[in-house]
Write an enzyme that holds these catalytic residues in place. Structure first.
Site, short mmCIF file in Angstrom:
data_model
loop_
_atom_site.label_atom_id
_atom_site.label_comp_id
_atom_site.label_asym_id
_atom_site.label_seq_id
_atom_site.Cartn_x
_atom_site.Cartn_y
_atom_site.Cartn_z
N LYS A 1 7.60 15.74 -13.03
CA LYS A 1 7.62 15.88 -11.57
C LYS A 1 9.00 16.25 -11.02
O LYS A 1 9.10 16.90 -9.98
CB LYS A 1 7.12 14.60 -10.90
CG LYS A 1 5.64 14.35 -11.15
CD LYS A 1 5.11 13.16 -10.38
CE LYS A 1 3.64 12.95 -10.70
NZ LYS A 1 3.00 11.96 -9.80
N GLY B 1 9.98 0.66 -10.68
CA GLY B 1 10.13 1.97 -11.31
C GLY B 1 10.90 2.94 -10.44
O GLY B 1 10.90 2.81 -9.22
N GLY C 1 10.95 6.57 -11.34
CA GLY C 1 10.58 7.92 -11.75
C GLY C 1 10.09 8.76 -10.58
O GLY C 1 10.17 8.36 -9.42
#
Length: 249
Positions: A70, A130, A132
């Site tokens: 991504k 997280g 990410g």
């Protein structure tokens, strides 16, 4: 005889045989009679293979993007939407009529639309587990909802705390806990983020971006303490429909 227009779409990622997107769009094309539309997985081991993928598939109309690309795919695109630029992550790519690749982010839209019905006045702050690409879309949506957030990572860094700092006081201050990590995804269904679940209450929302299994250990443990729980399925459906609109505008 009328010639059916062929249109190809797909998902870019690594180790994506489990993919939601392929099944969803294949069923959508069949149910809604989009003859000539197909959807396939493009499973590449490293992002540098993306250039060759595009070159070898000149008839592609659009791609979804999943873990772990991504953010990594951005340098390979010709332009980004305003939101994707702000978020710093892309999960939808449109192949324009001029042959350019434009990146969009529909994750934030899907997350926001699925979270909003759960929100009550006391839901003021969120912990994002997280850091990410998926977590960036979540953070953008929380900004739009005026919900303050803090990232949690395995090691503390700027604007981020580590898991060891989460305690009862944290749960008093943060009423929404969002798992943006892949921990607990099938087939590793016995795993869960290492947080003190005993501090969840009925005033908390536990949201897991994972949809397979439908109830992860993270959600199950939070539910046992009375928390309201939500998995990522609705988010995926909302973001997929938004991607479809982008490909067709």
């Amino acid at each position: 005889m009328i010639e059916v227009l062929r249109r190809r779409f797909g998902l870019l990622g690594r180790n994506i045989s489990y993919s939601f997107s392929k099944g969803y769009f294949t069923e959508k094309f069949s149910k809604e009679h989009f003859e000539g539309c197909t959807y396939e997985n493009f499973d590449i081991q490293e992002i540098n293979n993306f250039t060759e993928l595009v070159k070898n598939n000149p008839d592609l109309n659009g791609l979804n993007v999943t873990i772990p690309y991504k953010e990594a795919v951005i340098p390979f695109l010709d332009k980004l939407s305003k939101n994707a630029t702000q978020i710093g992550a892309v999960n939808t790519i449109k192949f324009t009529k001029k042959g350019k690749l434009k990146g969009y982010n529909t994750d934030y839209y899907g997350f926001k639309k699925s979270l909003e019905p759960l929100l009550q006045p006391h839901h003021k702050k969120a912990l994002i587990l997280g850091t990410g690409g998926a977590s960036k879309g979540v953070a953008f949506a929380l900004d739009q909802l005026d919900i303050t957030y803090t990232f949690v990572s395995r090691e503390a860094k700027e604007n981020c705390i580590d898991y060891s700092l989460i305690n009862a006081t944290t749960f008093d201050n943060y009423q929404i806990i969002i798992n943006c990590t892949p921990v607990g995804t099938s087939p590793n269904v016995d795993l869960f983020p290492l947080i003190p679940y005993e501090f969840f209450t009925e005033k908390h929302i536990a949201y897991d971006l994972i949809y397979n299994p439908a109830e992860t250990q993270f959600l199950s443990k939070a539910k046992a303490q009375g928390a309201q729980i939500k998995n990522g399925l609705d988010m995926l459906i909302f973001q997929a429909e938004k991607a479809w609109k982008i490909w067709n505008k």
